[in-house]
Motif scaffolding. Structure first.
Motif, PDB file in Angstrom:
ATOM      1  N   VAL A 238       0.802  -1.222   0.000  1.00  0.00           N
ATOM      2  CA  VAL A 238       0.000   0.000   0.000  1.00  0.00           C
ATOM      3  C   VAL A 238       0.835   1.273   0.000  1.00  0.00           C
TER       4      VAL A 238
ATOM      5  N   PRO B  85     -14.028   3.107  -4.326  1.00  0.00           N
ATOM      6  CA  PRO B  85     -13.173   2.104  -4.985  1.00  0.00           C
ATOM      7  C   PRO B  85     -11.792   2.650  -5.340  1.00  0.00           C
TER       8      PRO B  85
ATOM      9  N   LYS C 155      -7.859   1.088  -5.142  1.00  0.00           N
ATOM     10  CA  LYS C 155      -6.969   1.152  -6.306  1.00  0.00           C
ATOM     11  C   LYS C 155      -5.651   1.838  -5.935  1.00  0.00           C
TER      12      LYS C 155
ATOM     13  N   CYS D 147      -4.293   1.927  -3.142  1.00  0.00           N
ATOM     14  CA  CYS D 147      -3.508   1.016  -2.313  1.00  0.00           C
ATOM     15  C   CYS D 147      -2.850  -0.070  -3.154  1.00  0.00           C
ATOM     16  N   ASP D 148      -3.581  -0.564  -4.144  1.00  0.00           N
ATOM     17  CA  ASP D 148      -2.990  -1.587  -5.010  1.00  0.00           C
ATOM     18  C   ASP D 148      -1.762  -1.041  -5.737  1.00  0.00           C
TER      19      ASP D 148
ATOM     20  N   ALA E 285      -5.166  -6.634  -5.200  1.00  0.00           N
ATOM     21  CA  ALA E 285      -3.774  -7.084  -5.112  1.00  0.00           C
ATOM     22  C   ALA E 285      -3.329  -7.349  -3.678  1.00  0.00           C
ATOM     23  N   VAL E 286      -3.692  -6.439  -2.770  1.00  0.00           N
ATOM     24  CA  VAL E 286      -3.244  -6.557  -1.385  1.00  0.00           C
ATOM     25  C   VAL E 286      -3.689  -7.892  -0.795  1.00  0.00           C
TER      26      VAL E 286
ATOM     27  N   ASN F 105     -16.937  -2.928  -9.497  1.00  0.00           N
ATOM     28  CA  ASN F 105     -15.978  -3.811  -8.844  1.00  0.00           C
ATOM     29  C   ASN F 105     -15.209  -3.014  -7.800  1.00  0.00           C
ATOM     30  N   ILE F 106     -15.796  -2.952  -6.593  1.00  0.00           N
ATOM     31  CA  ILE F 106     -15.228  -2.105  -5.548  1.00  0.00           C
ATOM     32  C   ILE F 106     -13.801  -2.512  -5.222  1.00  0.00           C
ATOM     33  N   PHE F 107     -13.612  -3.818  -5.074  1.00  0.00           N
ATOM     34  CA  PHE F 107     -12.268  -4.293  -4.778  1.00  0.00           C
ATOM     35  C   PHE F 107     -11.669  -4.942  -6.026  1.00  0.00           C
TER      36      PHE F 107
END
Lengths: 328, 277
Positions: A113, A292, A296, A298-299, B164-165, B204-206
């Motif tokens: 993150v 959302p 994102k 954080c990804d 991803a996390v 697609n929230i996550f």
């Protein structure tokens, strides 16, 4: 080395016998009152007396002005996201030095993150040099010590505790920005924790007892299942004598990006975090919407407030951080 | 190694399945509950053992948080969710004095409690025992695997969310299963999309698709994607006040059967049954 390493009251297990001498005392497991206590064996075998490393930790952290824990009973409510964004926002002020320590040993998310998942940590004469995400933001996590992110850290409590102690003792935070600004050490050390109330939490509370913790920021989502776990975390803070800075409600509502309709995904069936705060008399720091774009960010490991400054979520973040600063 | 005599309460349990995930809050407990419900509705006798000692969620989700455990000569009697006694639950939540009390235990004590859950709970005849775990790869996971491996442990179901996390943590959990030689029965992707109640547009929230990709990469059985359903969150959340626990379940199942999730989990259960039998 300080003489009063164990001044504050020890944490006594709930099912302990009456007049428990305290699991950290010299008499733990050996006192007359320990006969028949279910914890006797564990106490007996645990090392006794004040931990000599505590002094060393205090020495190492003496240039850290504020230490803040980020806690939550339940997993996946956004501790790491919040800890990372809090650190980013605090370090937006270039005169401040911020450290972010990830004590989630078996599921470290901080490297991802904060966008430094591929970094490795270097060891110098004065200890481990943390990873610098910004000039004034240093990060440490077990993720930097693993050869591959697929590798699981399958450790029981004592090994995790050893690692946490090493993080506190051996990470060289003081390096941050001291030549140019003249500022020594850290203004803030943010500690991100795993979910629950167990080894990692007890260890960090014990190891930092002497050098002092400013307090804990608790994170929850609005539904009762999560709030129930926060109650346990509050109980833990009270038992461990950790000041509660306040509670943040994360993922409060979801704003549909197509029609802007507000959807309560984790419906606050029992009044949400605000109701819990007034019931248990702790400060409510604010609500963050479920956007959302936060996930994102954080990804990709980028600061959310910087990439979407106009969003309501960013505003909410800034307000909550200001509230935390006011309470320090 | 431990023989079956060490676990008399588990003697008549046919299959034991662990529900694991590296990350917290991806829906292990809600997946465990829904899987158990779907298996039960297919005519199986099921039990759920909640090993999350610091944050037990199962009692609340099934509306039995006020229930207590009874001691019988054969051991601890689990809490029954349905009057036919074909759905039972055990959790540390039943042993705590009130909902504010925390369990602040280090590893060895948690391991001892888990051992006790495995040895002392008398489950009786069960087709499936679903074991819900806390996040991570630490004491609880090692204890349950070490204790049960010699006996019977069919394998683990991994739960993830698509971002991803979360996938990083599932890779660790896969590595864990590999290290302790625990078969992976399959992967479930939870919270994979949310349908707006207003415009019916799916967001697609996550993020999305991450679970499926991971399943392909590691050649795992992919049990499917489960969308976010706020009405389920609500159903699992509302307090059971005003009705007895059996009534709560019949209300729950009535509503649940009309949701899209029921079909997903029924298919999931059938595919699990087939892979285990």
């Amino acid at each position: 080395m300080s003489q009063n390493a164990a001044v504050s009251e020890p944490i006594v297990p709930e099912n302990a016998n009456e007049h428990c001498p305290g699991p950290e005392s010299e008499m733990a497991g050996k006192a007359d009152n320990c006969e028949g206590c279910p914890n006797k064996k564990i106490c007996e075998s645990a090392p006794k007396g004040p931990d000599p490393d505590l002094g060393e930790i205090s020495e190492k952290l003496k240039h850290v002005r504020h230490k803040i824990l980020v806690l939550s009973g339940k997993g996946g409510v956004g501790k790491s996201t919040f800890a990372a964004q809090l650190s980013f926002i605090l370090s937006d002020d270039e005169t401040k030095n911020v450290g972010l320590l990830d004590v989630d040993i078996t599921g470290p998310s901080i490297p991802t993150v904060t966008g430094c998942a591929d970094m490795i940590v270097h060891e110098t004469a004065s200890g481990w040099t943390p990873v610098y995400v910004r000039d004034n933001l240093a990060v440490m996590s077990i993720g930097f010590l693993l050869e591959s992110s697929d590798k699981a850290v399958i450790w029981r409590g004592p090994r995790k505790n050893g690692m946490i102690k090493q993080f506190l003792k051996d990470v060289d935070w003081a390096d941050l920005g001291d030549e140019e600004t003249g500022a020594q050490g850290l203004d803030y050390l943010i500690v991100d924790t795993p979910p629950g109330t167990t080894d990692e939490h007890l260890s960090i509370a014990t190891y930092l007892r002497e050098s002092g913790i400013d307090g804990a920021v608790l994170i929850t989502t609005p539904q009762e299942v999560a709030l129930q776990d926060v109650r346990k975390e509050i109980d833990f803070c009270r038992k461990a004598k950790i000041n509660i800075i306040g509670l943040v409600e994360n993922m409060a509502t979801f704003i549909c990006p197509h029609c802007e309709h507000s959807n309560p995904i984790f419906k606050p069936t029992t009044g949400g975090a605000a109701a819990l705060c007034s019931e248990l008399n702790i400060p409510f720091l604010g609500s963050l919407p479920l956007d959302p774009r936060i996930g994102k960010s954080c990804d990709y490991g980028v600061p959310f407030v910087e990439s979407h400054p106009e969003s309501p979520a960013a505003q909410a973040y800034l307000e909550i951080v200001k509230e935390i600063q006011n309470r320090l | 190694m431990a023989g079956s005599t060490n676990f008399p309460g588990l003697e008549k349990v046919k299959h034991i399945v662990l529900v694991l995930s590296g990350k917290g809050g991806v829906g292990k407990s809600s997946v465990s509950v829904q899987l158990a419900v779907a298996l039960k509705e297919l005519g199986n006798k099921v039990g759920i053992l909640d090993l999350d000692l610091c944050g037990p969620s199962i009692p609340r989700m099934l509306g039995v948080e006020k229930s207590k455990i009874h001691q019988a000569s054969s051991g601890w009697v689990p809490v029954y969710i349905t009057p036919d006694r074909n759905f039972s639950v055990m959790s540390i939540g039943f042993l705590l004095p009130d909902k504010n009390s925390s369990v602040v235990w280090r590893g060895p004590k948690k391991s001892a409690m888990i051992k006790q859950f495995l040895t002392d709970v008398y489950w009786g005849d069960l087709d499936y025992l679903i074991i819900d775990t806390p996040p991570g790869t630490s004491d609880e996971h090692l204890s349950v695997v070490e204790n049960l491996q010699a006996l019977k442990l069919d394998g683990a179901i991994l739960v993830t969310t698509p971002q991803a996390v979360s996938l990083v943590d599932v890779r660790k959990e896969l590595n864990f299963c590999h290290e302790v030689k625990l078969p992976v029965l399959g992967l479930v992707e939870n919270m994979s999309g949310y349908v707006c109640t207003n415009c019916k547009e799916c967001t697609n929230i996550f993020s999305s698709g991450g679970g499926k990709k991971l399943a392909e990469e590691f050649k795992l059985n992919f049990f499917g994607s489960v969308p976010i359903d706020p009405s389920l969150v609500e159903q699992l959340d509302i307090s059971a006040t005003g009705c007895d626990e059996f009534e709560r379940y019949s209300k729950f199942i009535q509503q649940y059967k009309s949701s899209a999730l029921y079909e997903i989990f029924t298919n999931f259960s059938i595919s699990l049954q087939n892979s285990l039998n």
